[in-house]
Design a protein around this motif. Structure first.
Motif, PDB file in Angstrom:
ATOM      1  N   ARG A  72      38.757  41.116  46.051  1.00 25.71           N
ATOM      2  CA  ARG A  72      38.271  42.398  45.502  1.00 25.71           C
ATOM      3  C   ARG A  72      37.322  42.188  44.340  1.00 25.71           C
ATOM      4  O   ARG A  72      36.388  42.965  44.131  1.00 25.71           O
ATOM      5  N   ASP A  73      37.580  41.133  43.619  1.00 21.56           N
ATOM      6  CA  ASP A  73      36.783  40.785  42.466  1.00 21.56           C
ATOM      7  C   ASP A  73      35.295  40.614  42.810  1.00 21.56           C
ATOM      8  O   ASP A  73      34.420  40.710  41.963  1.00 21.56           O
ATOM      9  N   THR A  74      35.007  40.358  44.087  1.00 21.15           N
ATOM     10  CA  THR A  74      33.611  40.175  44.498  1.00 21.15           C
ATOM     11  C   THR A  74      32.952  41.516  44.821  1.00 21.15           C
ATOM     12  O   THR A  74      31.790  41.566  45.210  1.00 21.15           O
ATOM     13  N   ILE A 121      38.067  29.268  51.744  1.00 23.48           N
ATOM     14  CA  ILE A 121      37.071  30.210  52.274  1.00 23.48           C
ATOM     15  C   ILE A 121      35.980  30.457  51.246  1.00 23.48           C
ATOM     16  O   ILE A 121      36.239  30.545  50.045  1.00 23.48           O
ATOM     17  N   ARG A 122      34.759  30.551  51.738  1.00 23.16           N
ATOM     18  CA  ARG A 122      33.670  31.069  50.914  1.00 23.16           C
ATOM     19  C   ARG A 122      33.654  32.566  51.149  1.00 23.16           C
ATOM     20  O   ARG A 122      33.522  33.020  52.298  1.00 23.16           O
ATOM     21  N   PHE A 123      33.817  33.326  50.078  1.00 22.98           N
ATOM     22  CA  PHE A 123      33.810  34.783  50.203  1.00 22.98           C
ATOM     23  C   PHE A 123      32.884  35.301  49.116  1.00 22.98           C
ATOM     24  O   PHE A 123      33.223  35.295  47.937  1.00 22.98           O
ATOM     25  N   ASN A 124      31.694  35.686  49.506  1.00 25.77           N
ATOM     26  CA  ASN A 124      30.661  36.092  48.537  1.00 25.77           C
ATOM     27  C   ASN A 124      30.485  34.995  47.489  1.00 25.77           C
ATOM     28  O   ASN A 124      30.323  33.850  47.856  1.00 25.77           O
ATOM     29  N   GLN A 125      30.572  35.335  46.186  1.00 25.55           N
ATOM     30  CA  GLN A 125      30.270  34.292  45.199  1.00 25.55           C
ATOM     31  C   GLN A 125      31.399  33.276  45.005  1.00 25.55           C
ATOM     32  O   GLN A 125      31.193  32.244  44.389  1.00 25.55           O
TER      33      GLN A 125
END
Ligand code: CIR
Length: 255
Positions: free
Chosen positions: A44-46, A207-211
Motif C-alpha cells: 500500500r505504501d507504493t 517481489i518487485r512491486f513499484n519502487q
C-alpha cells in the motif's frame, strides 16, 4: 513490476493444516497475521490499491493467492492447481477477478498449473514444470494467451523445489534475482542476473512491486547486494509462511 493493484487474502486459523514439504512445526497464526499486515502495508505504501479478501477456512493454503490465478494486463486466468486440496481456491478467486477484469479465462483440464510456477517478464512468460505444473498445463496457458500475443516458454523448476518462483523473481525489465541452482539450468541466459548468496536461497522468492523490492527477512548478504545495486529493499518477516514453503510472491496477485 509497475502495478496499480494487488489482491491478498487474510491467513485463516486453518493455516496450521497447510501443505509443507518438510514439517518444521505449525505456523503461529498471530505472527503470520503480523507478517501479513506488514506485507500489505509495504504494498500500500507504493500507492497501490490493495484488496485483502477474507480468510477462507476451508482452504488452509488460501493465503497463498498467487497460485490461484494469473493476472495480466489484458485479462486474468484462473489456474488449475496441481495440489488437489488447493483446486477449490482457484474457483473461489474467480468472482474477485471478475470485479477487476472484463476478460476472465480458465485453464481447462487435463493439465495442471499453479501461479507460483509462472514468471512474467517484459518479453515472455516463463513457466516451470514442477510437482504442481505439468506440460499440459503449460500448453493450456499458451493457448489461452495466444491472442494476447504472449510468448510462453516452458522451463523446469529444479527438483525438490516447490515452485519455479521459489527460486527466482523479476527485479526490473531485464534483471532476475535467482538461486545459482536455477541459473545453472540456463533458463535466464540473456537476462541480467543477480544470484542469492550461498545459503540464502530462500531470498530468491522476492517481489518487485513499484519502487520497492519486498525481500523476506533474514538474508543479510542478499539484501546488501540488492541495496548496493540500487534497489529499495523492504524486509518482511516470513518465518511462518516459510514453514509452509511460502514467500513474498505467493502472498499476492499483482496487476
Ligand atoms: C503449498 O504447498 O501449496 C503451500 N503450502 C505454499 C504455496 C506457496 N506458493 C508459491 O510459492 N507461489
Amino acid at each position: 513490476f509497475s502495478f496499480t493493484h494487488a489482491i491478498c487474502r487474510a491467513p485463516s486459523p486453518s493455516i496450521v493444516d497447510g501443505l509443507r514439504a518438510v514439517d518444521t512445526g505449525a505456523p503461529d497464526l498471530d505472527l503470520f497475521r503480523a507478517h501479513h499486515a506488514a506485507y500489505v502495508d509495504a504494498l500500500r505504501d507504493t500507492g497501490a490499491n490493495v484488496t485483502v479478501l477474507p480468510a477462507l477456512d476451508a482452504f488452509p493454503d488460501s493465503v497463498f493467492v498467487e497460485d490461484a490465478a494469473l493476472c495480466l494486463t489484458e485479462g486474468a486466468i484462473v489456474m488449475r492447481p496441481g495440489a488437489p486440496s488447493r483446486r477449490g481456491e482457484a474457483a473461489a478467486m474467480r468472482p474477485t477477478l471478475e470485479t477487476f477484469y472484463d476478460d476472465v479465462r480458465e485453464i481447462d483440464g487435463p493439465g495442471f498449473i499453479e501461479g507460483g510456477d509462472i514468471l512474467v517478464t517484459e518479453s515472455e512468460i516463463l513457466v516451470g514444470t514442477s510437482a504442481r505444473t505439468d506440460a499440459a498445463g503449460v500448453d493450456a496457458l499458451r493457448a489461452l494467451v495466444a491472442d494476447w500475443d504472449y510468448r510462453v516458454r516452458e522451463v523446469q523448476t529444479p527438483p525438490d523445489v516447490l515452485h519455479f518462483k521459489t527460486d527466482c523473481s523479476l527485479l526490473d525489465a531485464d534483471t532476475i534475482l535467482c538461486t545459482r541452482r536455477l541459473a545453472a539450468s540456463g533458463c535466464f541466459d540473456g537476462y541480467r542476473q543477480i544470484h542469492t548468496a550461498d545459503g540464502e536461497e530462500a531470498a530468491a522468492n522476492a517481489i518487485r512491486f513499484n519502487q520497492h523490492v519486498l525481500l523476506p527477512k533474514g538474508f543479510p548478504r542478499t539484501a546488501e547486494t540488492l541495496g548496493k545495486a540500487g534497489y529499495d529493499i523492504r524486509q518482511i518477516g516470513n518465518s511462518e509462511a516459510a514453514k509452509l514453503d511460502g514467500g513474498m510472491s505467493c502472498l499476492s496477485l499483482r496487476f
